[in-house]
Design a protein around this motif. Structure first.
Motif: not given
Length: 307
Positions: A9-19, A50-61
């Motif tokens: 199980p993983v929570l892809f975390f971008y910010n407080n409203s986007k996870k 953290r993991l990079m998306t194809n749009k050069d944005k990152y999310v924390y695992l």
């Protein structure tokens, strides 16, 4: 060092409203507004990476907590929020090894959280009458990984002739009319066992409190819990414009023994004693037959004539 594997199980975390909460599958990809996240890229990484998306944005695992599961579960009904759950657990002293009765499973958010606290030696017995909600709750409980510590029952305790449980450590009631099941809850709780009821309105609190007193509960307490989020940033910290305000009222109580039964028995015995003392004595009367009546005339005397 905990590393992410297939099915982790993983929570892809971008910010407080986007996870996003998900289970890793190496053949899947997750499409978001910040780009595509390939699950296979997460495998082998440590939680917190953290993991990079194809749009050069990152999310924390991030490794999901029970809070994350509760906030992301499928809502069949209004859920009980962590701010209320936390107080319920603390006030009732819920811990490992306890047996918990829940009336009104709902979406299973509270069920899952409580099960995570009482495991591995404790258990939650939850009752509901709506099969559709029960199926949703079953999925949510399974997703939270606590199915082993929960038993679901499709039974209406309001009309049940015999109570299925006894010596419960704690009871949680999430019904529109919680006062109706207070006598049943009392039967299933152990002495000094605790109870929490979730009440959206104050009218419910009033009726519930009256029922609790009538059924010999004490330490009755009603509360409301509100959280205010703070946006802390250098030079411009302020209150958040978004937040969770009123969600419900909570009513806590403990099973006690007021001695009413003993007093009733003593009073009944006293009344019985008193009635014996004041009862009139029955005197048996001897009935005598009246003597036969004789004629009132005096018999004539005969005189003998002298010869």
């Amino acid at each position: 060092m905990a590393k992410i594997k297939n099915n982790s199980p993983v929570l892809f975390f971008y910010n407080n409203s986007k996870k996003w909460l998900t289970k890793i599958s190496k053949k899947e990809s997750f499409h978001t507004h910040i780009g595509i996240i390939k699950h296979s890229d997460a495998i082998g990484k440590e939680y917190g990476s953290r993991l990079m998306t194809n749009k050069d944005k990152y999310v924390y695992l991030l490794q999901p907590t029970m809070y994350d599961y509760v906030m992301k579960i499928q809502h069949g009904t209004q859920i009980v929020y962590p701010k209320d759950i936390g107080y319920i657990i603390a006030r009732a002293g819920i811990g490992d090894g306890q047996k918990i009765l829940e009336i009104g499973t709902g979406s299973g958010s509270l069920t899952s959280f409580v099960a995570s606290v009482v495991k591995p030696r404790g258990h939650v017995y939850t009752f509901d009458v709506d099969e559709n909600f029960m199926k949703i709750a079953e999925k949510n409980i399974k997703k939270a990984g606590v199915s082993k510590y929960v038993t679901q029952h499709n039974l209406d305790l309001k009309t049940a002739k015999k109570m299925p449980l006894d010596e419960m450590d704690m009871a949680i009631i999430d019904l529109g009319d919680p006062w109706v099941v207070i006598p049943q809850v009392r039967q299933m709780l152990k002495g000094s066992g605790t109870m929490f009821a979730i009440c959206p309105t104050m009218n419910q609190l009033e009726k519930l409190t009256m029922a609790l007193v009538e059924n010999e509960f004490t330490d009755i307490e009603s509360t409301e819990h509100i959280i205010r989020n703070i946006e802390a940033r250098e030079g411009k910290t302020r209150h958040s414009f978004q937040g969770i305000g009123h969600t419900t009222y909570l009513c806590f109580a403990r099973k006690a023994f007021f001695g009413r039964e003993a007093r009733r028995s003593a009073e009944a015995a006293k009344v019985s004693d008193s009635s014996k003392k004041t009862a009139p004595k029955i005197v048996k009367k001897t009935i005598t037959k009246p003597a036969k009546k004789t004629s009132g005339k005096t018999p004539k005397r005969t005189s003998k004539k002298s010869a």
